[in-house]
Design a protein around this motif. Sequence first.
Motif, PDB file in Angstrom:
ATOM      1  N   GLY A   1      33.299  13.725  38.299  1.00 50.86           N
ATOM      2  CA  GLY A   1      32.368  13.107  37.358  1.00 50.86           C
ATOM      3  C   GLY A   1      30.953  13.061  37.895  1.00 50.86           C
ATOM      4  O   GLY A   1      29.985  13.301  37.163  1.00 50.86           O
TER       5      GLY A   1
ATOM      6  N   VAL B   1      28.168  12.919  35.059  1.00 46.53           N
ATOM      7  CA  VAL B   1      28.661  11.886  34.152  1.00 46.53           C
ATOM      8  C   VAL B   1      28.598  10.512  34.818  1.00 46.53           C
ATOM      9  O   VAL B   1      28.228   9.526  34.193  1.00 46.53           O
ATOM     10  CB  VAL B   1      30.113  12.197  33.720  1.00 46.53           C
ATOM     11  CG1 VAL B   1      30.682  11.099  32.849  1.00 46.53           C
ATOM     12  CG2 VAL B   1      30.184  13.533  33.020  1.00 46.53           C
ATOM     13  N   PHE B   2      28.957  10.445  36.094  1.00 47.16           N
ATOM     14  CA  PHE B   2      28.962   9.176  36.830  1.00 47.16           C
ATOM     15  C   PHE B   2      27.749   9.121  37.744  1.00 47.16           C
ATOM     16  O   PHE B   2      27.340  10.131  38.313  1.00 47.16           O
ATOM     17  CB  PHE B   2      30.218   9.033  37.685  1.00 47.16           C
ATOM     18  CG  PHE B   2      31.507   9.078  36.925  1.00 47.16           C
ATOM     19  CD1 PHE B   2      31.601   8.613  35.628  1.00 47.16           C
ATOM     20  CD2 PHE B   2      32.643   9.590  37.516  1.00 47.16           C
ATOM     21  CE1 PHE B   2      32.792   8.653  34.940  1.00 47.16           C
ATOM     22  CE2 PHE B   2      33.845   9.636  36.838  1.00 47.16           C
ATOM     23  CZ  PHE B   2      33.918   9.166  35.544  1.00 47.16           C
TER      24      PHE B   2
END
Length: 115
Positions: free
Chosen positions: A53, A58-59
């Motif tokens: 991620g 995304v993270f």
Amino acid sequence: MGFLYLCALLISIGGMITLDRRFRLFVFAGVPWRAIAVLVTGVVFFLVWDLFGIGLGVFFRGETAFMTGLVIAPELPVEEVFFLLLLCYLTMVVFCAARRMLAARLPRTRAGERA
């Protein structure tokens, strides 16, 4: 104040260990090496998930005054490992407790067999 979140995680993990030991639910139920292997597998799985991620964007790590600021990898704070340990341990303790409670409620047939 920078260690507050880590301390809260450690206290929570200590509480889970206490519940597990008192009621012999997961690690203290039988073969501890098997339970520890399940915990390590879960934590490693979610760490790999986090790394993917992070790699995909995304993270990301949020900055707060409650975190230590120490990172294991870019965008992966040290608190994440303890959070994932708590998450996996909590899940297994709740699962084992629910299984035990459901097994106690099942009607018994002859010679102690379950229906």
